[in-house]
Design an enzyme around this catalytic site. Structure first.
Site, PDB file in Angstrom:
ATOM      1  N   LYS A   1      66.636   3.986  66.297  1.00 37.07           N
ATOM      2  CA  LYS A   1      68.046   3.967  65.918  1.00 37.07           C
ATOM      3  C   LYS A   1      68.358   2.721  65.105  1.00 37.07           C
ATOM      4  CE  LYS A   1      71.664   2.260  67.960  1.00 37.07           C
ATOM      5  NZ  LYS A   1      72.382   1.718  66.797  1.00 37.07           N
TER       6      LYS A   1
ATOM      7  N   GLY B   1      68.050  -7.637  68.610  1.00 41.38           N
ATOM      8  CA  GLY B   1      69.495  -7.747  68.525  1.00 41.38           C
ATOM      9  C   GLY B   1      69.988  -8.917  69.348  1.00 41.38           C
ATOM     10  N   SER B   2      71.191  -8.809  69.843  1.00 42.91           N
ATOM     11  CA  SER B   2      71.796  -9.940  70.540  1.00 42.91           C
ATOM     12  C   SER B   2      71.206 -10.121  71.939  1.00 42.91           C
ATOM     13  CB  SER B   2      73.305  -9.727  70.650  1.00 42.91           C
ATOM     14  OG  SER B   2      73.575  -8.553  71.378  1.00 42.91           O
ATOM     15  N   THR B   3      71.236 -11.350  72.420  1.00 42.80           N
ATOM     16  CA  THR B   3      70.751 -11.648  73.768  1.00 42.80           C
ATOM     17  C   THR B   3      71.584 -10.889  74.802  1.00 42.80           C
ATOM     18  OG1 THR B   3      69.860 -13.770  73.094  1.00 42.80           O
ATOM     19  CG2 THR B   3      70.398 -13.544  75.417  1.00 42.80           C
TER      20      THR B   3
ATOM     21  N   GLY C   1      70.307  -7.505  74.970  1.00 41.92           N
ATOM     22  CA  GLY C   1      68.976  -7.626  75.582  1.00 41.92           C
ATOM     23  C   GLY C   1      69.075  -7.631  77.100  1.00 41.92           C
TER      24      GLY C   1
ATOM     25  N   GLU D   1      63.471  -8.904  71.168  1.00 40.43           N
ATOM     26  CA  GLU D   1      63.508  -9.975  70.167  1.00 40.43           C
ATOM     27  C   GLU D   1      64.973 -10.294  69.972  1.00 40.43           C
ATOM     28  OE1 GLU D   1      64.118 -11.992  67.385  1.00 40.43           O
ATOM     29  OE2 GLU D   1      63.336 -10.560  65.917  1.00 40.43           O
TER      30      GLU D   1
ATOM     31  N   CYS E   1      67.892 -14.184  62.784  1.00 36.68           N
ATOM     32  CA  CYS E   1      67.717 -14.587  64.182  1.00 36.68           C
ATOM     33  C   CYS E   1      67.036 -15.940  64.288  1.00 36.68           C
ATOM     34  CB  CYS E   1      66.940 -13.535  64.944  1.00 36.68           C
ATOM     35  SG  CYS E   1      65.396 -13.093  64.156  1.00 36.68           S
TER      36      CYS E   1
ATOM     37  N   GLU F   1      74.874 -18.981  68.993  1.00 38.85           N
ATOM     38  CA  GLU F   1      74.408 -18.444  67.722  1.00 38.85           C
ATOM     39  C   GLU F   1      75.635 -18.057  66.892  1.00 38.85           C
ATOM     40  OE1 GLU F   1      72.241 -14.666  67.997  1.00 38.85           O
ATOM     41  OE2 GLU F   1      70.820 -15.489  66.551  1.00 38.85           O
TER      42      GLU F   1
HETATM   43  P1  NAI Z   1      73.959  -5.953  68.890  1.00 38.76           P
HETATM   44  O1  NAI Z   1      72.930  -6.556  69.755  1.00 38.76           O
HETATM   45  O2  NAI Z   1      75.129  -5.318  69.534  1.00 38.76           O
HETATM   46  O3  NAI Z   1      73.288  -4.858  67.935  1.00 38.76           O
HETATM   47  C1  NAI Z   1      71.928  -4.664  67.734  1.00 38.76           C
HETATM   48  C2  NAI Z   1      71.558  -3.203  67.944  1.00 38.76           C
HETATM   49  O4  NAI Z   1      71.750  -2.840  69.298  1.00 38.76           O
HETATM   50  C3  NAI Z   1      72.400  -2.205  67.135  1.00 38.76           C
HETATM   51  O5  NAI Z   1      71.563  -1.163  66.701  1.00 38.76           O
HETATM   52  C4  NAI Z   1      73.383  -1.693  68.159  1.00 38.76           C
HETATM   53  O6  NAI Z   1      73.878  -0.427  67.867  1.00 38.76           O
HETATM   54  C5  NAI Z   1      72.549  -1.665  69.405  1.00 38.76           C
HETATM   55  N1  NAI Z   1      73.277  -1.724  70.674  1.00 38.76           N
HETATM   56  C6  NAI Z   1      74.487  -2.283  70.924  1.00 38.76           C
HETATM   57  N2  NAI Z   1      74.800  -2.146  72.222  1.00 38.76           N
HETATM   58  C7  NAI Z   1      73.774  -1.501  72.812  1.00 38.76           C
HETATM   59  C8  NAI Z   1      73.510  -1.081  74.140  1.00 38.76           C
HETATM   60  N3  NAI Z   1      74.360  -1.304  75.136  1.00 38.76           N
HETATM   61  N4  NAI Z   1      72.358  -0.448  74.389  1.00 38.76           N
HETATM   62  C9  NAI Z   1      71.473  -0.236  73.405  1.00 38.76           C
HETATM   63  N5  NAI Z   1      71.676  -0.589  72.143  1.00 38.76           N
HETATM   64  C10 NAI Z   1      72.807  -1.233  71.833  1.00 38.76           C
HETATM   65  O7  NAI Z   1      74.438  -7.070  67.890  1.00 38.76           O
HETATM   66  P2  NAI Z   1      75.798  -7.114  67.049  1.00 38.76           P
HETATM   67  O8  NAI Z   1      76.967  -6.778  67.913  1.00 38.76           O
HETATM   68  O9  NAI Z   1      75.615  -6.318  65.829  1.00 38.76           O
HETATM   69  O10 NAI Z   1      75.875  -8.656  66.661  1.00 38.76           O
HETATM   70  C11 NAI Z   1      76.408  -9.593  67.569  1.00 38.76           C
HETATM   71  C12 NAI Z   1      75.613 -10.864  67.549  1.00 38.76           C
HETATM   72  O11 NAI Z   1      74.293 -10.622  67.974  1.00 38.76           O
HETATM   73  C13 NAI Z   1      75.433 -11.489  66.175  1.00 38.76           C
HETATM   74  O12 NAI Z   1      76.502 -12.269  65.803  1.00 38.76           O
HETATM   75  C14 NAI Z   1      74.188 -12.300  66.377  1.00 38.76           C
HETATM   76  O13 NAI Z   1      74.509 -13.515  66.990  1.00 38.76           O
HETATM   77  C15 NAI Z   1      73.373 -11.463  67.332  1.00 38.76           C
HETATM   78  N6  NAI Z   1      72.369 -10.655  66.639  1.00 38.76           N
HETATM   79  C16 NAI Z   1      71.079 -11.098  66.623  1.00 38.76           C
HETATM   80  C17 NAI Z   1      70.125 -10.400  65.932  1.00 38.76           C
HETATM   81  C18 NAI Z   1      68.728 -10.859  65.894  1.00 38.76           C
HETATM   82  O14 NAI Z   1      68.010 -10.511  64.973  1.00 38.76           O
HETATM   83  N7  NAI Z   1      68.261 -11.607  66.861  1.00 38.76           N
HETATM   84  C19 NAI Z   1      70.445  -9.197  65.165  1.00 38.76           C
HETATM   85  C20 NAI Z   1      71.813  -8.772  65.294  1.00 38.76           C
HETATM   86  C21 NAI Z   1      72.715  -9.501  65.987  1.00 38.76           C
END
Ligand code: NAI
Ligand code: MG
Length: 807
Positions: A201, A253-255, A258, A275, A309, A406
């Site tokens: 996804k 994605g976000s911690t 995670g 990650e 990240c 972050e």
């Molecule tokens: P997010 O962690 O919500 O999104 C990443 C992915 O997870 C997206 O595909 C999203 O649809 C999915 N997701 C969201 N909630 C989920 C759940 N409960 N179960 C399974 N999948 C889920 O990150 P978001 O809201 O886009 O960004 C927020 C903050 O997270 C950013 O400001 C940044 O600090 C951090 N982030 C870090 C990343 C990295 O590469 N380490 C990448 C994206 C965001």
């Protein structure tokens, strides 16, 4: 009036160089700007939908189907059904598909780059020159692994590498929006190379390039169901995470999310890699080449609008050169160009979405409110669209929000330090541990600091370099597991024998039956009651804090001893002792650790008679003999491994080498099994300490009294106090405390499913690494199952240090 070339050269006036989006628009139009899911090789008709926009213009690019749980279920079923045929292919056949992906990415590189920039807002220069070439590189690299894995037999792959390993199965992957296509490649290429099938996804802000890749999958004739792409937001992600027929979840994605995923998968045997976020330090020492460091910073924090990240978002600069560096940074910031992502001459594009834009501006405002000085260059911003100026925050306090959280935007938070020791302390003053940059012309300083920072990737005099051959991933709350390299492949593989292993419940039942057959009194029955057993904490015998003991019975049901009943306080003391001891032990030469382990083996032999006699009470004489001898063998084996389970050196395609160092994880909590109480315990403790970890172990409750012999062996073997701590008590209770303890770095449970679920749940606080037998029985007597690389791998984590090398 015409200006001369010389005049132009001096003014360096900037003229736009726009990339032509017409090919992408044609492609979008050809699909009526509407996309379904790609399930079982077919495109679904969209029902519920969402829109994806171009953040630079606000225009809607396309309408995309949003997957409900039922769509996810169909995708998982398709992936499951596709698995046997995919695995029946030869390694070479799977490799051919991955090569085909790589070639198609190269063939469509411009369209993919433009599409990525339009959907995400990142500059075309970056998507064209960095993201897309790396995507192709990942498919090529992993095509190579598919080839070398060979064919899958009953006993795992038979090729030159990863022999005896088998694919984990159906993999669910959830990726973020900051590098949509690159994260797609990082996830899909190794999963398919390792013989798995995939449901992936993309993030809701950036679904389009993954859709384009699904189209490529169809073009190259990838068997249907092997790769399924579903779209949607968090709820769709959650449906993947919670699907009972998925064997592994890989998430970037976000911690915060995670943690949610760790919790949601706790009661299942799903394999998990995370990650997550970071707050990576960018360390500049006073002897650094400051101009290079400034260019490094441009890549470190302004690359991809800072939505990276591993962004070098915390500048730590040595006080003496701080003002000079800030001047240079500010001068360089004045030359950065913020503008249309499709303009080839811009440096900084658009922020992905209004939500992120608001989040960044709010955090900057908080930083200022908490005392930081904010500086932004006098450069123009486009009138519309989500554009932000590059931002420098100085006078940042190490504990302030902008130093700890972050920001994920073009914002650099700066602090100063005086000494290298202070630099390391500041660098590690974060719950994260993804990456670090070290700038110094002094090789001693650079490598010394690289060894001490807690980060999965360290770049020396460089920044943000990536290659498919070099693992990437974090320490601590930046997650676990690696992507890329050999380490990344292991995330999608399991030892073949674990698939065939019986469940613990079956084995317990068998043992019970055997025991009733064997009631022939092979012990001498009159050992007397041992009341001398204590906890073993910090190298000393300690009375339990509770003041209570619990009775330990032999297999005839007779009382043979009393073991101390450990509680929360005993665990706290043990963890406190383990930390400093582990810090020292990890730095102890592997050769010295080997000698201690040899000594343990010898001293075990010295006490053979007594230990076998005690052990017989619990397992019978016959097993006790074998168990003891196997334990000695295990000690010799891990003594041998101490200085041989080493890292490697990668040769990425730049003038760098990457030192993949295997480092200890830190403090490892161990819940030992009941079957083979001595051998099971040692099979876990020994590899952990061989690799430089310290341990807090809870021995089998039913045979806890054997620990007194063990600590006497440790005491006489020069094992420094605190490296191994033994706390007896109720494993479920002590295990909970251990798994929730913020100063424990990993928890291993080799008991039943309930214990496995409990430690996974407990681990979410600081996201400690979790390793369990998933309730499966381990044959502790079988070296193939109970000793060797699988154990050593879990006892280490790889730090990749990039070092300039050659011309
Ligand atoms: P997010 O962690 O919500 O999104 C990443 C992915 O997870 C997206 O595909 C999203 O649809 C999915 N997701 C969201 N909630 C989920 C759940 N409960 N179960 C399974 N999948 C889920 O990150 P978001 O809201 O886009 O960004 C927020 C903050 O997270 C950013 O400001 C940044 O600090 C951090 N982030 C870090 C990343 C990295 O590469 N380490 C990448 C994206 C965001
Ligand atoms: Mg978008």
């Amino acid at each position: 009036m015409a200006t001369s070339i010389v005049e132009k050269f001096h003014s360096m006036e900037y003229g736009p160089a726009p990339e032509d989006p017409s090919e992408v628009n044609k492609w979008l139009d050809a699909h009526q700007r509407t996309f379904g899911h790609y399930i079982n090789g077919e495109w679904t008709k969209p029902a519920t939908t969402f829109e994806t926009r171009n953040p630079a213009t606000g225009d809607v690019l396309a309408t995309v189907a949003q997957a409900e749980a039922a769509d996810v279920d169909r995708a998982v079923k398709a992936a499951r059904a596709a698995l046997p045929a995919w695995q029946a292919l030869t390694g070479h056949q799977r490799a051919r598909y991955l090569y085909a992906f790589a070639r198609q990415v190269q063939k469509h590189s411009r369209r993919l780059a433009v599409l990525e920039s339009m959907d995400n807002g990142k500059s075309i220069r970056e998507s064209r020159d960095i993201d897309i070439p790396l995507v192709a590189r990942h498919f090529y690299y992993h095509a190579g692994w598919a080839q070398l894995l060979g064919d899958l037999t009953d006993t795992g792959f038979d090729g030159e590498e990863f022999r005896g390993y088998t694919p984990v199965g159906v993999v669910g992957q959830i990726i973020p929006w900051n590098f949509p296509l690159l994260m797609f490649a990082w996830k899909v290429a190794p999963a398919l190379a390792a013989g798995n099938t995939v449901v992936i996804k993309p993030a809701e802000f950036t679904p389009l390039t993954a859709i384009a890749m699904a189209e490529i999958a169809a073009e190259v004739g990838l068997p249907k169901g092997v790769l399924n792409v579903v779209n949607g937001a968090g709820e769709t992600g959650a449906a993947i995470v919670e699907h009972p027929d998925i064997d592994k979840i890989a998430f970037t994605g976000s911690t915060e999310v995670g943690r949610i995923i760790r919790k949601a998968t706790a009661k299942t045997p799903k394999k998990l890699s995370l990650e997550l976020g970071g707050k990576s330090p960018f360390l500049v020492f006073d002897d650094a080449d400051l101009d290079s460091a400034v260019e490094g910073l441009v890549d470190g924090i302004w690359f991809n609008q800072g939505q990276v990240c591993c962004a070098g978002s915390r500048l730590l600069v040595q006080e003496r050169v701080a003002e000079r560096l800030y001047d240079k940074i500010r001068a360089r910031m004045e030359t950065l160009r913020v503008g249309s992502p499709l303009d080839k001459a811009i440096d900084i594009g658009a922020i992905v979405d209004q939500v992120q834009y608001d989040r960044i501006t709010k955090l900057v405002a908080m930083g200022i409110a908490e005392g930081a000085t904010c500086w932004q260059p006098e450069i123009p911003l486009p009138k519309n669209g989500l554009f932000l100026k590059p931002t420098l925050l100085t006078d940042v306090h190490p504990s302030s929000t902008v130093a700890q959280q972050e920001i994920f935007g073009p914002v650099l938070a700066s602090m100063t330090f005086r000494t290298p020791a202070e630099a390391v302390e500041l660098a590690n003053n974060t719950p994260y541990g993804l990456a670090a940059c070290v700038w110094s012309e002094n090789i001693n300083v650079a490598l010394d600091v690289a060894a001490q920072v807690k980060a999965g990737v360290v770049w020396i005099n460089s920044t943000n370099l990536f290659d498919a051959a070099c693992g990437f991933g974090g320490y601590r709350e930046s997650g676990y597991g690696r992507e890329g390299g050999k380490e990344g492949m292991y995330e999608y593989l399991v030892p073949a024998w674990t698939h065939a292993a019986k469940s613990k419940a079956e084995v317990v039942q068998e043992a019970r039956e055997q025991r009733s057959e064997n009631r022939d009194h092979d012990g001498n029955g009159s050992v007397g009651i041992d009341r001398t057993v204590k906890q073993y904490i910090g190298g000393k015998q300690a009375r339990p804090d509770s003041g209570y003991s619990f009775a330990v019975y032999n297999r005839e049901g007779e009382l043979v001893g009393e073991a101390p009943l450990g509680n929360r306080k005993d665990i706290r003391n043990a963890v406190e002792a383990a930390r400093p001891a582990g810090n020292k032990w990890a730095k102890t030469a592997a050769h010295t650790r080997a000698q201690v382990l040899y000594y343990i083996a010898e001293n075990l032999i010295q006490r053979r008679e007594e230990i076998v006699r005690k052990l017989s009470e619990f397992v019978g004489e016959a097993q006790a003999q074998v168990e003891f001898d196997s334990s000695v063998d295990r000690a010799f084996t891990y003594a041998a491994w101490c200085d041989k389970f080493e890292g490697s050196v990668h040769n990425p395609p730049f003038r760098m080498v990457t030192l993949a160092m295997k480092e200890a994880i830190g403090t490892v909590a161990i819940l030992a099994p009941d079957d083979a109480p001595l051998l099971g315990l040692l099979s876990l403790v020994l590899p952990a300490i061989a690799m430089g970890n310290s341990v807090v172990a809870v021995p089998s409750e039913r045979a806890a009294t054997i620990m007194s012999d063990l600590y006497q062996v440790f005491d006489t073997s020069d094992l420094p106090g605190g490296v191994v701590n033994l706390v007896a008590g109720r494993p479920m209770e002590l295990g909970k405390t251990l798994s929730e303890h913020d100063d424990v770095d990993a928890v291993w449970s080799f008991r039943d499913e309930a214990a496995a679920a409990m430690v996974k749940l407990g681990s979410t606080g600081n996201l400690k690494q979790v390793w369990t037998n998933e309730g499966r029985a381990i044959d502790w007597f079988h070296p193939k199952h109970a000793q060797g690389a699988w154990y050593l791998k879990h006892a280490t984590q790889v730090k990749n240090i990039w070092v300039p090398y050659g011309e």
